[in-house]
Design a protein around this motif. Structure first.
Motif, PDB file in Angstrom:
ATOM      1  N   PHE A 151      -1.646   9.761  35.096  1.00 38.89           N
ATOM      2  CA  PHE A 151      -1.119  11.032  34.610  1.00 38.89           C
ATOM      3  C   PHE A 151      -2.234  12.064  34.496  1.00 38.89           C
ATOM      4  N   THR A 152      -1.917  13.290  34.857  1.00 38.20           N
ATOM      5  CA  THR A 152      -2.734  14.434  34.473  1.00 38.20           C
ATOM      6  C   THR A 152      -1.878  15.302  33.574  1.00 38.20           C
ATOM      7  N   LEU A 153      -2.293  15.452  32.327  1.00 36.77           N
ATOM      8  CA  LEU A 153      -1.587  16.333  31.395  1.00 36.77           C
ATOM      9  C   LEU A 153      -2.224  17.704  31.518  1.00 36.77           C
ATOM     10  N   ASN A 175      -5.660  11.930  32.371  1.00 42.40           N
ATOM     11  CA  ASN A 175      -6.615  13.038  32.338  1.00 42.40           C
ATOM     12  C   ASN A 175      -5.962  14.209  31.623  1.00 42.40           C
ATOM     13  N   ILE A 176      -6.626  14.728  30.599  1.00 41.75           N
ATOM     14  CA  ILE A 176      -6.126  15.914  29.898  1.00 41.75           C
ATOM     15  C   ILE A 176      -6.940  17.105  30.374  1.00 41.75           C
ATOM     16  N   ARG A 177      -6.255  18.068  30.995  1.00 36.39           N
ATOM     17  CA  ARG A 177      -6.915  19.221  31.589  1.00 36.39           C
ATOM     18  C   ARG A 177      -6.284  20.515  31.062  1.00 36.39           C
ATOM     19  N   GLU A 178      -7.085  21.540  30.903  1.00 38.63           N
ATOM     20  CA  GLU A 178      -6.552  22.831  30.449  1.00 38.63           C
ATOM     21  C   GLU A 178      -6.032  23.628  31.634  1.00 38.63           C
ATOM     22  N   TRP A 179      -4.799  24.110  31.519  1.00 34.40           N
ATOM     23  CA  TRP A 179      -4.181  24.904  32.577  1.00 34.40           C
ATOM     24  C   TRP A 179      -4.867  26.255  32.714  1.00 34.40           C
ATOM     25  N   GLN A 180      -5.162  26.616  33.960  1.00 30.98           N
ATOM     26  CA  GLN A 180      -5.674  27.944  34.298  1.00 30.98           C
ATOM     27  C   GLN A 180      -4.655  28.582  35.237  1.00 30.98           C
ATOM     28  N   ARG A 181      -4.265  29.803  34.934  1.00 33.04           N
ATOM     29  CA  ARG A 181      -3.177  30.433  35.686  1.00 33.04           C
ATOM     30  C   ARG A 181      -3.482  30.538  37.179  1.00 33.04           C
ATOM     31  N   LYS A 182      -4.664  31.031  37.527  1.00 30.34           N
ATOM     32  CA  LYS A 182      -4.979  31.290  38.937  1.00 30.34           C
ATOM     33  C   LYS A 182      -5.821  30.195  39.581  1.00 30.34           C
ATOM     34  N   PRO A 223      -8.954  20.835  39.802  1.00 29.36           N
ATOM     35  CA  PRO A 223      -9.406  19.883  40.825  1.00 29.36           C
ATOM     36  C   PRO A 223      -8.612  18.580  40.840  1.00 29.36           C
ATOM     37  N   TYR A 224      -8.127  18.143  39.676  1.00 25.36           N
ATOM     38  CA  TYR A 224      -7.362  16.904  39.606  1.00 25.36           C
ATOM     39  C   TYR A 224      -5.982  17.036  40.248  1.00 25.36           C
ATOM     40  N   CYS A 225      -5.555  18.286  40.461  1.00 24.58           N
ATOM     41  CA  CYS A 225      -4.186  18.523  40.915  1.00 24.58           C
ATOM     42  C   CYS A 225      -4.101  19.027  42.351  1.00 24.58           C
ATOM     43  N   VAL A 226      -5.217  19.078  43.035  1.00 26.05           N
ATOM     44  CA  VAL A 226      -5.246  19.584  44.403  1.00 26.05           C
ATOM     45  C   VAL A 226      -5.238  18.409  45.373  1.00 26.05           C
ATOM     46  N   PRO A 227      -4.280  18.388  46.300  1.00 23.57           N
ATOM     47  CA  PRO A 227      -4.158  17.234  47.208  1.00 23.57           C
ATOM     48  C   PRO A 227      -5.441  16.913  47.959  1.00 23.57           C
ATOM     49  N   GLU A 228      -6.192  17.923  48.361  1.00 28.03           N
ATOM     50  CA  GLU A 228      -7.385  17.701  49.171  1.00 28.03           C
ATOM     51  C   GLU A 228      -8.498  16.990  48.401  1.00 28.03           C
ATOM     52  N   ASN A 229      -8.445  17.056  47.067  1.00 29.64           N
ATOM     53  CA  ASN A 229      -9.529  16.505  46.253  1.00 29.64           C
ATOM     54  C   ASN A 229      -9.250  15.114  45.708  1.00 29.64           C
ATOM     55  N   SER A 230      -8.120  14.538  46.060  1.00 30.48           N
ATOM     56  CA  SER A 230      -7.740  13.286  45.399  1.00 30.48           C
ATOM     57  C   SER A 230      -7.219  12.261  46.390  1.00 30.48           C
TER      58      SER A 230
END
Length: 196
Positions: A28-30, A55-62, A66-73
């Protein structure tokens, strides 16, 4: 003199010993709204104490995380959010047997909708939805729509649908105990201990 638990932060109603051992392989990525980090009623922190791969990550609007980008995982990022183009979680798992990174928007439902609407990078991710059968136990916030689950309950339901009903039930039993302890803690008193 009663001391603060250095792990959970509670004074009168430490819940650490009640945390179940869950053998989940889900990742999970929260993706957490900035406001959520200041709220005592946040349940995402509980998920991280129960399930190993969180993984607990802070949302950034724009800025895409990195945890949520297909190319990086190695894992396929997929957003857990009911939408017109979302598919049932179990159907996703059948069609994509490789491990997924399940992204849960951690905030109020109003905030979660805004997070999705304001971030094009989130909108481009594949989406799944749950087939929840239980109503929410979570009563710590006002103005929540009927049928909506909190972050902890979402993760428990995912464990139920993809892995184990027993583990999901253990999570929800713990969550019920936690809510009782939280209310007592907020009122400044200890719940009576139950002798077995």
């Amino acid at each position: 003199m009663t001391q603060v638990c250095t792990t959970c932060g509670f004074i009168h109603n430490c819940y650490c010993e009640a945390i179940p051992t869950i053998a989940s392989d889900l990742c999970f990525t929260l993706l957490t709204h900035p406001n959520e980090f200041q709220r005592e009623t946040n349940t995402g922190k509980l998920v991280a104490r129960v399930i190993k791969q969180v993984n607990i990550r802070e949302w950034q609007r724009k800025q895409p995380d990195p945890y949520c980008v297909p190319e990086n995982s190695v894992l396929t990022p997929v957003l857990v959010f009911p939408d017109q183009d979302s598919m049932p979680l179990t159907q996703w798992q059948t069609q994509h047997p490789m491990a997924s990174n399940f992204i849960v928007l951690d905030g109020t439902w109003q905030e979660a909708k805004k997070m999705l609407n304001r971030s094009h990078w989130l909108q481009n991710l594949p989406k799944v939805h749950l087939e929840a059968t239980q109503s929410s136990q979570y009563q710590l916030r006002r103005n929540q729509e009927a049928g909506n689950l909190c972050t902890f309950e979402v993760c428990a339901q995912m464990v139920r649908e993809l892995e184990s009903s027993d583990d999901a039930n253990a999570m929800l039993t713990f969550f019920e105990q936690y809510l009782q302890k939280f209310q007592a803690e907020r009122s400044g008193h200890a719940l009576p201990s139950c002798s077995q």
